[in-house]
Enzyme design. Structure first.
Site, PDB file in Angstrom:
ATOM      1  N   GLU A 264      33.226  41.743  41.566  1.00  0.00           N
ATOM      2  CA  GLU A 264      34.165  41.496  40.200  1.00  0.00           C
ATOM      3  C   GLU A 264      33.497  41.641  38.833  1.00  0.00           C
ATOM      4  O   GLU A 264      32.394  41.652  38.748  1.00  0.00           O
ATOM      5  CB  GLU A 264      34.919  40.521  40.367  1.00  0.00           C
TER       6      GLU A 264
ATOM      7  N   LYS B 181      36.746  26.038  45.331  1.00  0.00           N
ATOM      8  CA  LYS B 181      36.418  24.787  44.505  1.00  0.00           C
ATOM      9  C   LYS B 181      37.459  23.708  44.799  1.00  0.00           C
ATOM     10  O   LYS B 181      38.530  23.937  44.879  1.00  0.00           O
ATOM     11  CB  LYS B 181      36.518  25.214  43.109  1.00  0.00           C
TER      12      LYS B 181
END
Length: 303
Positions: free
Chosen positions: A40, A175
């Site tokens: 990405e 996360k």
């Protein structure tokens, strides 16, 4: 490897679903059946300042090459989706920084139509990787269901992309500022195979343990390859998410950051910080509590 037309000399390719530009080395590798790894670009433009972002991007591409694969960093430049960036294009993207639009799947058509510059997120990178026949994409953390998502419906498009696009995403995990259990439940609903490498728990990005068990444990690269191969041959149409825990030598700093995350989450709750304000507040507070250590670790784990 791919049914999409790929030019042996790179350049602009009409895939039947729009024009993309494939770097010559990526094109050659796809035609020869060599390993290609998609990357990405949001972390380059929105995750780090210049020139740290450029140095990190170059280092990641170098590591992939050292391990026998061809890196294909994905971005949109002047309205043209690029699969694999030249040294000049990578430098330009890094210099643009936040001037390039953070581009998820929903944004692709707009960025292309306006001839803009876009840094691709997980969902957009998966889309372009699948379009040209790249089966594997490596990233840091993926998006997920945000805390209180059952009320706000704040769910990352990364998850729906995994349910509709047959690309395997190798990730450091989710996360813990997100709702990890609900994220994994949502992926199950989407029909996504979720696996963990050398562990029975899905990693929580900064720490190896999230408390959330997975049904699929992979112990070797060969087992990973067999899973990816089976998914492709069966034509399931959905992706695979493989979580790779933080390396042991970085676990101590990861535990420190995780402690700061838990403190920031409590502060957000105590101060009624919710909705779109929650994530910026949490990231800024964690960076403050760890004296910048979370940003440094984030840069390491994102790649």
């Amino acid at each position: 490897m791919s049914s999409s037309p790929v030019s042996s000399s790179g350049g602009e390719v009409n895939s039947g679903r729009g024009h993309v530009k494939i770097a010559p080395e990526v094109s050659d590798a796809l035609l020869c059946g060599r390993a290609v790894v998609a990357l990405e670009s949001t972390i380059i433009s929105h995750g780090m300042p210049y020139p740290q972002n450029l140095e990190t991007a170059r280092e990641v591409e170098h590591v992939i090459k050292e391990n026998g694969a061809v890196p294909a960093t994905v971005a949109i430049l002047d309205g043209v989706p690029c699969i694999g960036l030249s040294a000049e294009e990578l430098d330009r993207l890094a210099n643009l920084g936040i001037k390039s639009q953070k581009t998820a799947r929903r944004d692709i058509a707009h960025v292309v139509a306006t001839r803009g510059n876009g840094a691709t997120t997980v969902s957009a990178t998966m889309f372009f990787a699948s379009l040209v026949g790249i089966p594997v994409f490596v990233t840091g953390g993926i998006g997920g269901v945000h805390r209180h998502g059952e009320h706000t419906m704040d769910i990352s498009s990364d998850l729906t992309e995994l349910g509709r696009t047959p690309v395997t995403v190798i990730s450091a995990g989710i996360k813990s500022i997100l709702d990890i259990p609900r994220t994994l439940e949502y992926l199950e609903t989407q029909g996504v195979t979720v696996a963990a490498y050398k562990t029975h728990e899905f990693p929580a990005f900064f720490t190896e343990s999230s408390g959330c068990k997975v049904h699929c444990r992979l112990n070797t690269p060969e087992e990973c390859a067999r899973l990816i191969d089976a998914n492709m041959k069966l034509g399931l149409g959905s992706g695979i998410l493989i979580g790779v825990p933080i390396p042991a030598e970085h676990a101590a700093s990861g535990a420190l950051i995780e402690s700061a995350i838990q403190r920031a989450l409590k502060e957000a709750s105590d101060n009624n910080v919710t909705g779109n304000s929650a994530t910026p507040f949490l990231l800024a507070r964690v960076n403050e509590l760890t004296s910048g250590a979370s940003l440094a670790a984030n840069s390491f784990l994102e790649y």
